[in-house]
Design a protein around this motif. Structure first.
Motif, PDB file in Angstrom:
ATOM      1  N   MET A 108     -16.369  -0.481  -2.469  1.00 53.31           N
ATOM      2  CA  MET A 108     -15.646  -0.544  -1.204  1.00 53.31           C
ATOM      3  C   MET A 108     -14.606   0.575  -1.147  1.00 53.31           C
ATOM      4  O   MET A 108     -13.905   0.821  -2.123  1.00 53.31           O
ATOM      5  CB  MET A 108     -14.960  -1.917  -1.092  1.00 53.31           C
ATOM      6  CG  MET A 108     -14.476  -2.206   0.307  1.00 53.31           C
ATOM      7  SD  MET A 108     -13.553  -3.724   0.345  1.00 53.31           S
ATOM      8  CE  MET A 108     -14.873  -4.915   0.405  1.00 53.31           C
ATOM      9  N   THR A 109     -14.521   1.223  -0.019  1.00 56.31           N
ATOM     10  CA  THR A 109     -13.558   2.322   0.105  1.00 56.31           C
ATOM     11  C   THR A 109     -12.162   1.781   0.326  1.00 56.31           C
ATOM     12  O   THR A 109     -11.971   0.604   0.643  1.00 56.31           O
ATOM     13  CB  THR A 109     -13.910   3.213   1.307  1.00 56.31           C
ATOM     14  OG1 THR A 109     -13.842   2.413   2.467  1.00 56.31           O
ATOM     15  CG2 THR A 109     -15.280   3.821   1.169  1.00 56.31           C
ATOM     16  N   ILE A 110     -11.198   2.686   0.177  1.00 55.77           N
ATOM     17  CA  ILE A 110      -9.808   2.275   0.386  1.00 55.77           C
ATOM     18  C   ILE A 110      -9.590   1.864   1.837  1.00 55.77           C
ATOM     19  O   ILE A 110      -8.805   0.960   2.139  1.00 55.77           O
ATOM     20  CB  ILE A 110      -8.857   3.424  -0.026  1.00 55.77           C
ATOM     21  CG1 ILE A 110      -7.389   2.988   0.017  1.00 55.77           C
ATOM     22  CG2 ILE A 110      -9.053   4.650   0.818  1.00 55.77           C
ATOM     23  CD1 ILE A 110      -6.918   2.412  -1.266  1.00 55.77           C
ATOM     24  N   THR A 111     -10.340   2.509   2.746  1.00 60.68           N
ATOM     25  CA  THR A 111     -10.200   2.158   4.164  1.00 60.68           C
ATOM     26  C   THR A 111     -10.621   0.719   4.413  1.00 60.68           C
ATOM     27  O   THR A 111      -9.968  -0.015   5.157  1.00 60.68           O
ATOM     28  CB  THR A 111     -11.077   3.093   5.017  1.00 60.68           C
ATOM     29  OG1 THR A 111     -10.896   4.415   4.570  1.00 60.68           O
ATOM     30  CG2 THR A 111     -10.735   2.980   6.472  1.00 60.68           C
ATOM     31  N   GLY A 112     -11.717   0.346   3.758  1.00 61.80           N
ATOM     32  CA  GLY A 112     -12.194  -1.028   3.919  1.00 61.80           C
ATOM     33  C   GLY A 112     -11.176  -2.023   3.430  1.00 61.80           C
ATOM     34  O   GLY A 112     -10.895  -3.031   4.092  1.00 61.80           O
ATOM     35  N   ILE A 113     -10.593  -1.741   2.273  1.00 63.37           N
ATOM     36  CA  ILE A 113      -9.584  -2.645   1.717  1.00 63.37           C
ATOM     37  C   ILE A 113      -8.386  -2.722   2.663  1.00 63.37           C
ATOM     38  O   ILE A 113      -7.841  -3.805   2.928  1.00 63.37           O
ATOM     39  CB  ILE A 113      -9.141  -2.162   0.320  1.00 63.37           C
ATOM     40  CG1 ILE A 113     -10.339  -2.232  -0.626  1.00 63.37           C
ATOM     41  CG2 ILE A 113      -8.001  -3.012  -0.204  1.00 63.37           C
ATOM     42  CD1 ILE A 113     -10.095  -1.608  -1.961  1.00 63.37           C
ATOM     43  N   ALA A 114      -7.992  -1.566   3.211  1.00 65.49           N
ATOM     44  CA  ALA A 114      -6.868  -1.533   4.147  1.00 65.49           C
ATOM     45  C   ALA A 114      -7.176  -2.390   5.365  1.00 65.49           C
ATOM     46  O   ALA A 114      -6.314  -3.142   5.851  1.00 65.49           O
ATOM     47  CB  ALA A 114      -6.586  -0.092   4.572  1.00 65.49           C
ATOM     48  N   ALA A 115      -8.410  -2.306   5.846  1.00 62.99           N
ATOM     49  CA  ALA A 115      -8.792  -3.089   7.023  1.00 62.99           C
ATOM     50  C   ALA A 115      -8.697  -4.572   6.723  1.00 62.99           C
ATOM     51  O   ALA A 115      -8.211  -5.360   7.549  1.00 62.99           O
ATOM     52  CB  ALA A 115     -10.202  -2.724   7.465  1.00 62.99           C
ATOM     53  N   ILE A 116      -9.144  -4.965   5.504  1.00 70.17           N
ATOM     54  CA  ILE A 116      -9.043  -6.383   5.127  1.00 70.17           C
ATOM     55  C   ILE A 116      -7.575  -6.814   5.080  1.00 70.17           C
ATOM     56  O   ILE A 116      -7.213  -7.891   5.538  1.00 70.17           O
ATOM     57  CB  ILE A 116      -9.752  -6.603   3.761  1.00 70.17           C
ATOM     58  CG1 ILE A 116     -11.250  -6.448   3.935  1.00 70.17           C
ATOM     59  CG2 ILE A 116      -9.416  -7.992   3.227  1.00 70.17           C
ATOM     60  CD1 ILE A 116     -12.023  -6.516   2.647  1.00 70.17           C
ATOM     61  N   GLY A 117      -6.757  -5.904   4.523  1.00 72.22           N
ATOM     62  CA  GLY A 117      -5.325  -6.206   4.469  1.00 72.22           C
ATOM     63  C   GLY A 117      -4.760  -6.435   5.856  1.00 72.22           C
ATOM     64  O   GLY A 117      -4.016  -7.393   6.092  1.00 72.22           O
TER      65      GLY A 117
ATOM     66  N   ILE B 157      -1.959   3.965   7.642  1.00 76.27           N
ATOM     67  CA  ILE B 157      -1.413   5.033   6.819  1.00 76.27           C
ATOM     68  C   ILE B 157      -2.391   5.422   5.716  1.00 76.27           C
ATOM     69  O   ILE B 157      -2.621   6.601   5.455  1.00 76.27           O
ATOM     70  CB  ILE B 157      -0.045   4.611   6.229  1.00 76.27           C
ATOM     71  CG1 ILE B 157       1.020   4.661   7.317  1.00 76.27           C
ATOM     72  CG2 ILE B 157       0.364   5.529   5.089  1.00 76.27           C
ATOM     73  CD1 ILE B 157       2.342   4.095   6.908  1.00 76.27           C
ATOM     74  N   VAL B 158      -3.005   4.418   5.080  1.00 80.61           N
ATOM     75  CA  VAL B 158      -3.881   4.769   3.942  1.00 80.61           C
ATOM     76  C   VAL B 158      -5.179   5.407   4.424  1.00 80.61           C
ATOM     77  O   VAL B 158      -5.898   6.020   3.650  1.00 80.61           O
ATOM     78  CB  VAL B 158      -4.219   3.535   3.074  1.00 80.61           C
ATOM     79  CG1 VAL B 158      -2.955   2.935   2.530  1.00 80.61           C
ATOM     80  CG2 VAL B 158      -5.022   2.506   3.846  1.00 80.61           C
TER      81      VAL B 158
END
Lengths: 69, 360, 164
Positions: free
Chosen positions: A1-10, A67-68
């Motif tokens: 999972m990309t950092i963008t995906g994790i950010a979206a979950i956040g 931001i990320v």
């Protein structure tokens, strides 16, 4: 999972939290209005302000996600 | 009365918005044969742009050119946005004052001396160009000025009405303006700041309320190509900065005492609270800024995303659902325009009230 | 990231525009509008206050009138009472006077009657005594001459005495 995906979950989690918070504010405001209709205006104002504060937290989450990206 | 006026305006806006958004998306799809990119379309809409893009016809884009004002180490450079010929991929190079400028995703870059084409790195950032100081009259600035003209028209006309009629009975546009002004005074300024000190802040609160509100509404009017001014963080940053400065400079002894040496709590707690309060001082305006920006932008994104569904599925069958949902969100957005203006003003007033509160 | 980076140009223009807008509206819109609203509210407030004070004054006046009326009524009552008292007193005084006068007169009359009676009695006594002596003298004189005459005389005398 990309950092963008994790950010979206956040951001989504933040939205859940804020949703619960605003829901509670709305519910309590309705209760209070039903109990004391004569101060409806005051309750509405404070409910809106409180909702804005809660919402800000969720928006911080969204901004952090942006931001990320 | 306000509500009914509101309703009428709302329906007009919705009618227009549904048409225009679909129209805009449509043209985008037809003039380029490549796959429809919803994200790109939405981002293009939400962000600022040079030139007011009006419509496409026969593969031709029509737009109002706006002046571009750049400040580089060689001084001011100005030219019209039409010189880019609707290009925002960095292909058209404009030469002025012996400098070369390109428009990459609605941001103007100055090519380094001697370069003739933009080169990109892996993340599509230009490597041989840099941003000059950009004072361009973008479409957001243009729309802001339009809104200022509208505001001045409304309020100066209303104010003249008062001067004319000696008996101070509001008539015409004044009878529409007055309840709003009294609302800001009685529901926002007086309860938040206090009966005796609210007068000093009234001009700021009124101006900020109507400025935000009218720009929120303009953001929903599609003829202006949905200029997303109040959904632009630069605009909200400027307003939040004003609130922050006013709060800071009107803060009295009691206010600073509450920040640096909270009265009424034990000493270790005072030391513990100090950094929190100092951070809070800055978080308050930042949250103001983010709240307005995110609410308005989110509304635009949702409506556009719903409309994009039609083009993502490439069938007209989705259209009723999309339009229905967009209509629903649109109605909510109409309410949000007023609520966000109200919230921004109320919280500003609340912060002013904290700043001028007397010790008790 | 792009979305949340404030563009310098827009911040600059926003601040400039907002400052100008604030200045113009403050001077030419908010001041007259708020001023008019406040003037009107002040007017309403003073009108209400004066109406209130007029009402109060009216009430005071009414209360005054009421008080004066009450006083007058009380006074009249008192005067009437005085008059009645005086009348009663005069009547009772007069009665008493009359009583004493009357009893005095009666006493005097009784005294006069008594003295008259005494005088009459005394006279009567003396008269009776003289008469008896006369009778006795005549009887003694007649006794010696005629028996019949004697009797007749006595009888006459008796008849006289009865007449007396």
């Amino acid at each position: 999972m990309t950092i963008t995906g994790i950010a979206a979950i956040g951001a989504g989690l933040a939205a859940i939290g804020a949703g619960m918070g605003i829901g509670r504010i709305g519910g309590s405001a309705m209760d209070a209005m039903a109990r004391q209709p004569e101060i409806q205006g005051k309750i509405q104002t404070s409910a809106l302000i409180l909702a804005a504060f809660v919402e800000a937290v969720a928006l911080f989450g969204v901004v952090a996600a942006l931001i990320v990206k | 009365m306000t509500f009914y006026t509101f309703k009428r305006v709302a329906f007009t806006l919705l009618f227009l918005s549904v048409f225009s958004f679909s129209f805009a998306s449509n043209s985008k799809d037809s003039d380029s044969e490549k796959e429809f990119d919803a994200k790109e379309m939405i981002m293009h809409h939400v962000k600022d742009a040079y030139g007011m893009h009006l419509f496409d016809y026969n593969g031709h884009s029509y737009s109002i050119p706006l002046p571009i004002i750049l400040y580089t180490d060689k001084g001011l450079t100005t030219f019209m946005s039409s010189e880019f010929h609707h290009d925002y991929n960095g292909e058209v190079i404009v030469e002025k004052n012996g400098q070369r400028f390109v428009n990459i995703h609605e941001k103007i870059y100055k090519l380094n001396d001697g370069e003739t084409a933009v080169t990109y790195d892996a993340e599509h950032h230009p490597t041989n160009a840099e941003r000059p100081w950009d004072f361009s009259i973008t479409r957001n600035v243009f729309m802001m000025w339009v809104s200022v003209v509208v505001l001045l028209l409304i309020f100066l006309t209303a104010a003249r009405r008062y001067k004319k009629s000696g008996d101070y009975v509001p008539k015409g546009i004044a009878s529409f303006v007055e309840p709003l002004v009294v609302f800001v005074r009685d529901e926002i300024a007086k309860p938040m700041i206090g009966e005796h000190k609210y007068k000093r802040f009234m001009p700021y609160l009124l101006t900020v309320f109507f400025f935000i509100w009218i720009n929120n509404i303009f953001g929903l009017i599609p003829f202006f190509n949905g200029a997303n001014l109040s959904g632009n963080i630069a605009f909200t940053f400027a307003l939040a900065l004003c609130t922050f400065l006013i709060t800071t400079f009107s803060g009295n002894k009691n206010y600073w005492k509450h920040i640096f040496w909270m009265p009424g709590v034990p000493v270790p707690m005072k030391i513990f609270l100090m950094p929190i309060e100092i951070v809070g001082m800055f978080v308050k305006p930042i949250s103001l800024m983010i709240r307005l920006f995110a609410n308005i932008t989110a509304g635009h994104i949702i409506i556009l995303a719903l409309m994009s569904l039609i083009f993502i599925f490439q069938t007209i069958a989705v259209a009723p659902v999309s339009v229905g949902f967009a209509l629903f969100i649109g109605i909510i957005e109409i309410v949000v325009t007023a609520i966000q203006a109200y919230i921004f003003t109320v919280l500003s007033a609340l912060y002013f009230g904290m700043a001028v509160e007397d010790a008790h | 990231m792009e979305l949340i980076k404030p563009g310098f140009g827009l911040v600059f223009w926003s601040l400039v525009t907002f400052a100008i807008l604030l200045f113009i509206l403050r001077k030419f819109a908010w001041k007259p509008i708020l001023g008019a609203v406040e003037d009107r509210e002040e007017g309403i407030r003073t009108a209400l206050a004066s109406a209130e004070s007029a009402r109060k004054e009216m009430e005071n006046l009414k209360a005054d009138n009421e008080r004066i009326l009450q006083e007058a009524r009380n006074e009249r009552e008192a005067m009437l009472k005085d008059a009645r008292d005086m009348k009663n007193k005069i009547i009772s005084d007069a009665k008493e006077e009359a009583q004493t006068q009357a009893s005095k007169m009666i006493e005097q009359a009784q005294a006069a009657i008594e003295s008259e009676k005494k005088a009459a009695m005394a006279e009567l006594k003396s008269h009776v005594a003289g008469l008896s002596i006369d009778i006795a003298e005549k009887v003694v004189r007649e006794e010696l001459s005629n028996k019949d005459k004697q009797l007749k005389l006595v009888e006459n005398m008796l008849g006289e005495a009865t007449l007396n």
